[in-house]
Design a protein around this motif. Structure first.
Motif, PDB file in Angstrom:
ATOM      1  N   VAL A   1     -13.428 -15.617  -1.195  1.00 30.44           N
ATOM      2  CA  VAL A   1     -13.522 -14.431  -2.050  1.00 30.44           C
ATOM      3  C   VAL A   1     -12.245 -13.622  -1.876  1.00 30.44           C
ATOM      4  N   LEU A   2     -12.019 -12.694  -2.788  1.00 31.79           N
ATOM      5  CA  LEU A   2     -10.946 -11.729  -2.630  1.00 31.79           C
ATOM      6  C   LEU A   2     -11.540 -10.452  -2.058  1.00 31.79           C
ATOM      7  N   MET A   3     -11.047 -10.020  -0.894  1.00 32.02           N
ATOM      8  CA  MET A   3     -11.539  -8.808  -0.264  1.00 32.02           C
ATOM      9  C   MET A   3     -10.444  -7.751  -0.297  1.00 32.02           C
ATOM     10  N   GLU A   4     -10.857  -6.514  -0.482  1.00 31.96           N
ATOM     11  CA  GLU A   4      -9.956  -5.377  -0.541  1.00 31.96           C
ATOM     12  C   GLU A   4      -9.997  -4.648   0.796  1.00 31.96           C
ATOM     13  N   ILE A   5      -8.835  -4.481   1.410  1.00 34.15           N
ATOM     14  CA  ILE A   5      -8.719  -3.703   2.643  1.00 34.15           C
ATOM     15  C   ILE A   5      -7.942  -2.440   2.297  1.00 34.15           C
ATOM     16  N   ASN A   6      -8.604  -1.310   2.380  1.00 34.43           N
ATOM     17  CA  ASN A   6      -7.974  -0.036   2.034  1.00 34.43           C
ATOM     18  C   ASN A   6      -7.351   0.581   3.279  1.00 34.43           C
ATOM     19  N   ARG A   7      -6.024   0.644   3.259  1.00 38.39           N
ATOM     20  CA  ARG A   7      -5.288   1.272   4.345  1.00 38.39           C
ATOM     21  C   ARG A   7      -4.764   2.616   3.864  1.00 38.39           C
ATOM     22  N   PHE A   8      -4.465   3.477   4.817  1.00 38.84           N
ATOM     23  CA  PHE A   8      -3.915   4.779   4.445  1.00 38.84           C
ATOM     24  C   PHE A   8      -2.622   4.613   3.655  1.00 38.84           C
ATOM     25  N   SER A   9      -1.867   3.566   3.960  1.00 43.45           N
ATOM     26  CA  SER A   9      -0.572   3.339   3.318  1.00 43.45           C
ATOM     27  C   SER A   9      -0.667   2.527   2.032  1.00 43.45           C
ATOM     28  N   GLY A  10      -1.843   2.075   1.656  1.00 42.65           N
ATOM     29  CA  GLY A  10      -1.976   1.285   0.439  1.00 42.65           C
ATOM     30  C   GLY A  10      -3.115   0.297   0.556  1.00 42.65           C
ATOM     31  N   THR A  11      -3.282  -0.504  -0.486  1.00 39.46           N
ATOM     32  CA  THR A  11      -4.391  -1.455  -0.548  1.00 39.46           C
ATOM     33  C   THR A  11      -3.871  -2.878  -0.400  1.00 39.46           C
ATOM     34  N   GLU A  12      -4.574  -3.642   0.408  1.00 37.11           N
ATOM     35  CA  GLU A  12      -4.232  -5.041   0.632  1.00 37.11           C
ATOM     36  C   GLU A  12      -5.365  -5.912   0.099  1.00 37.11           C
TER      37      GLU A  12
ATOM     38  N   ASP B   1      -5.997 -14.407   4.372  1.00 31.68           N
ATOM     39  CA  ASP B   1      -4.635 -14.691   3.926  1.00 31.68           C
ATOM     40  C   ASP B   1      -4.244 -13.659   2.881  1.00 31.68           C
ATOM     41  N   ARG B   2      -3.137 -12.963   3.147  1.00 27.24           N
ATOM     42  CA  ARG B   2      -2.726 -11.919   2.209  1.00 27.24           C
ATOM     43  C   ARG B   2      -2.485 -12.514   0.825  1.00 27.24           C
ATOM     44  N   PHE B   3      -3.050 -11.846  -0.162  1.00 29.89           N
ATOM     45  CA  PHE B   3      -2.951 -12.288  -1.547  1.00 29.89           C
ATOM     46  C   PHE B   3      -2.072 -11.336  -2.357  1.00 29.89           C
ATOM     47  N   ALA B   4      -2.204 -10.044  -2.074  1.00 28.04           N
ATOM     48  CA  ALA B   4      -1.408  -9.036  -2.778  1.00 28.04           C
ATOM     49  C   ALA B   4      -1.453  -7.757  -1.961  1.00 28.04           C
ATOM     50  N   ARG B   5      -0.478  -6.880  -2.190  1.00 22.75           N
ATOM     51  CA  ARG B   5      -0.424  -5.620  -1.454  1.00 22.75           C
ATOM     52  C   ARG B   5       0.177  -4.548  -2.356  1.00 22.75           C
ATOM     53  N   THR B   6      -0.394  -3.353  -2.327  1.00 22.32           N
ATOM     54  CA  THR B   6       0.137  -2.227  -3.087  1.00 22.32           C
ATOM     55  C   THR B   6       0.764  -1.220  -2.134  1.00 22.32           C
ATOM     56  N   GLY B   7       1.568  -0.335  -2.697  1.00 21.74           N
ATOM     57  CA  GLY B   7       2.009   0.829  -1.956  1.00 21.74           C
ATOM     58  C   GLY B   7       0.986   1.935  -2.067  1.00 21.74           C
ATOM     59  N   ASP B   8       1.268   3.083  -1.446  1.00 20.35           N
ATOM     60  CA  ASP B   8       0.286   4.167  -1.479  1.00 20.35           C
ATOM     61  C   ASP B   8       0.227   4.848  -2.839  1.00 20.35           C
TER      62      ASP B   8
END
Length: 664
Positions: free
Chosen positions: A147-158, A170-177
């Motif tokens: 599945v694709l899981m969303e990890i919400n960090r203070f610095s952005g979403t992974e 396994d990292r699939f995508a990453r956003t900035g804040d």
């Protein structure tokens, strides 16, 4: 207006007891597996942390399996596939001024035989890369174990590809804040993302589209949105042929509508679905025979935020099920999730005096009750409620919900004591579903009328209501609450000599404003005020909006008006404040500062401040012990420190805790 005070009125049912309101909810957050073969829910167990309970839909008479944790409190879950759950839990962490409940996540088998913690993280718990939440981004129905899981960090979403068997991420995508991923299809193709940019004090959201994960992003100018203009533009679906984006928008209307955006021409259509009185809230795509829209994606339903959420079903099977449930469960607000072409349907029925109740509808013939948030309480013992509008002093029509005690008749029983209970937020709203805080029914079953005003600043009721509260904290927003109480006096329902305000979070701010305005603009209106977890200091609120920079940009700029903190010397009525010392949302510093200032500028006021150890901000993070403490405080204050209300109201079994000075 000539009705006599209802000093002798008694509700026809018993008062909702503190021990019933304090315990964990009996059954809540029920969900059905993708194949329809299992239903899971969080269940409260007296004397221990909540558990997850799982039923087999093939035989609902069998005892469900369940599992729990000794150290963590389960707060939610999602089906990852047909045999695995993503389980969310909270665990208290003591870290001085940063003390809070830490969010945890794990993969669990349906019987709890395997429990794999996936939330272990080496990031500094106070650093910018710390985790603040988890979520299922996309179930990937065509893949069995990933599945694709969303990890919400203070610095952005992974976004990570999560193997549900091994826990490997396994990292699939990453956003900035300043970015977010907004939509992905059933195959995991992330097709929409948005980016916030600032220039010369103007904040603009840019929306980007791509057809596949290997395609370059390209901006869609027609979906560009300036935050300073304060309108909603939210993509909800991308068509399978990549030609159309469905959006919920109110750029040119008071209420949000559903429209289509043509990617090729960069143009928005006229509304394809709207309601002239309420906001369109959501839309779904697919069909009862293709639930994940794997092959086709027609518009399946659209819903709007009426007094309760209502939906228009376009799929014939959904429409038939909706009609059947309305006949079977009259007088309730119904929602449902269909599986197996409608053969297995998870149903939720609720109303202000009907606790959320879950059912399984099998083959459109058999309706099997699973359980309720609160067993043993129903329309016979709980107070009814109605949706209404009342005029503010400037003529603005303010929506509201009015609860009345069970058995009350205005012509026969006369006037009632009144609790005005503004919601938190303030960018939020109340509805006509059962209120799982129990607060409206706590008061109603004790003989009080309860007004829940949807004051200016409330979200989800059109732009006029929402934007009408900008920079009016403690001022026009507060007038709306006062005017609701005065209107109920005019209607012959409220006793003008027995009215109080209770609120939590922003509602706690409103109660603080009621207390501080009691020496001026609201003089003589309220008998007492109770603030739960209040954010009181306007200057602090506007510059420190929790952990979200975007929220400070979007909402913080609207925070201004009449500041209770600067007027605490004007508090003339009894005022109780309680706050959890683990509250980092409406931080405890607000109440501590207000209590210290009250000791300086108003030392003879009938004021009390109580701090509750290890209590965080939200209901889901509270233990039964926390709820017992503050519910007891509320009813004790009403019994002993609330002017004329205390003369006619007594809660049995409580010890007097009257205080004439600010204390902690």
């Amino acid at each position: 207006m000539t009705a006599a005070p209802a000093q002798g009125f008694k509700p026809t049912g018993p008062a909702l007891p503190i021990d019933v309101m304090s315990k964990d909810w009996n059954i809540r957050s029920a969900a059905i597996s993708p194949d329809g073969k299992h239903i899971a829910a969080i269940a409260g167990i007296p004397g221990q942390n909540p558990v997850i309970r799982v039923w087999s839909t093939d035989d609902m008479s069998k005892t469900p399996t369940q599992f729990g944790s000794r150290t963590m409190r389960f707060t939610g879950f999602q089906f990852l596939n047909n045999s695995k759950l993503l389980v969310f839990a909270n665990q208290p962490v003591a870290a001085g001024a940063y003390s809070n409940w830490q969010s945890k996540a794990a993969i669990a088998n349906l019987d709890g035989s395997s429990f794999l913690d996936i939330s272990n993280d080496e990031a500094d718990p106070r650093g910018d890369d710390r985790i603040i939440g988890f979520g299922l981004f996309n179930r990937l129905p065509s893949e069995e174990n990933v599945v694709l899981m969303e990890i919400n960090r203070f610095s952005g979403t992974e976004i990570v590809r999560l193997n549900v068997n091994t826990g490997r991420k396994d990292r699939f995508a990453r956003t900035g804040d300043n970015e977010s991923f907004d939509w992905a299809d059933s195959k995991g193709q992330i097709k929409l993302k948005s980016e916030l940019r600032a220039a010369n004090g103007v904040y603009t959201t840019f929306v980007y589209f791509r057809e596949t994960n290997d395609s370059p992003w390209r901006e869609l100018p027609g979906l560009r949105r300036t935050w300073n203009e304060r309108y909603t533009l939210r993509p909800v679906h991308v068509s399978k042929d990549n030609s159309t984006i469905y959006v919920v928008i109110n750029r040119d209307t008071n209420f949000t509508v559903l429209a289509k955006y043509d990617i090729a021409t960069d143009k928005l259509s006229a509304p394809i679905a709207e309601n002239t009185e309420f906001d369109i809230s959501s839309a779904s795509f697919g069909s009862a025979s293709d639930e994940d829209a794997l092959t086709q994606d027609p518009l399946r339903s659209f819903c709007w935020n009426g007094p309760s959420t209502e939906c228009n079903y376009l799929d014939p099977t959904d429409k038939r099920i909706s009609n059947l449930l309305e006949r079977a469960l009259p007088g309730t607000n119904i929602s449902f999730t269909s599986r197996n072409g409608g053969a297995n349907v998870l149903v939720t029925a609720t109303a202000p005096n009907v606790p959320d109740t879950y059912y399984l509808l099998k083959n459109e013939r058999q309706l099997i009750k699973i359980g309720s948030v609160l067993e043993g309480w129903d329309r016979k013992t709980l107070g009814p409620a109605e949706w209404l509008y009342y005029p503010a002093r400037d003529g603005f029509q303010v929506p509201g919900i009015l609860y009345l005690p069970p058995g009350y008749n205005k012509e026969r029983d006369g006037r009632l004591p009144l609790v005005v209970m503004p919601h938190g937020g303030p960018w939020a709203r109340d509805d006509m579903d059962f209120d799982i805080s129990y607060w409206p029914q706590m008061f109603a079953t004790r003989g009080f009328a309860v007004l829940m005003p949807q004051y200016r600043g409330s979200l989800g009721l059109g732009k006029a209501v929402w934007k009408g509260g900008d920079r009016q904290w403690g001022a026009l927003m507060q007038d709306d609450k006062d005017d609701g109480a005065k209107w109920l006096v005019d209607q012959g329902i409220a006793d003008p000599n027995r009215m109080m305000m209770y609120g939590y979070s922003y509602g706690g701010f409103a109660a603080a404003a009621a207390a501080a305005r009691s020496g001026g603009r609201s003089a003589g209106l309220w008998q007492c005020a109770i603030s739960g977890a209040p954010a009181i200091d306007l200057e602090r609120i506007s510059t420190d909006w929790g952990e979200s920079r975007l929220q400070r940009v979007n909402q913080g700029v609207t925070v201004a008006g009449w500041d209770p903190m600067a007027n605490l010397d004007q508090v003339k009525i009894p005022w109780l404040v309680f706050h959890g010392d683990y509250d980092r949302q409406a931080d405890t510093i607000h109440s501590r500062s207000a209590a210290a200032r009250m000791r300086q500028v108003n030392p003879n006021a009938n004021f009390r401040y109580v701090e509750i150890p290890k209590m965080a901000h939200t209901l889901g993070q509270m233990t039964p012990e926390h709820r017992t403490q503050f519910l007891t405080l509320i009813l004790d204050w009403m019994s002993n420190n609330c002017g004329n209300i205390s003369a006619s109201f007594k809660e049995p079994g409580l010890k007097t805790t009257a205080s004439s000075r600010a204390s902690k």
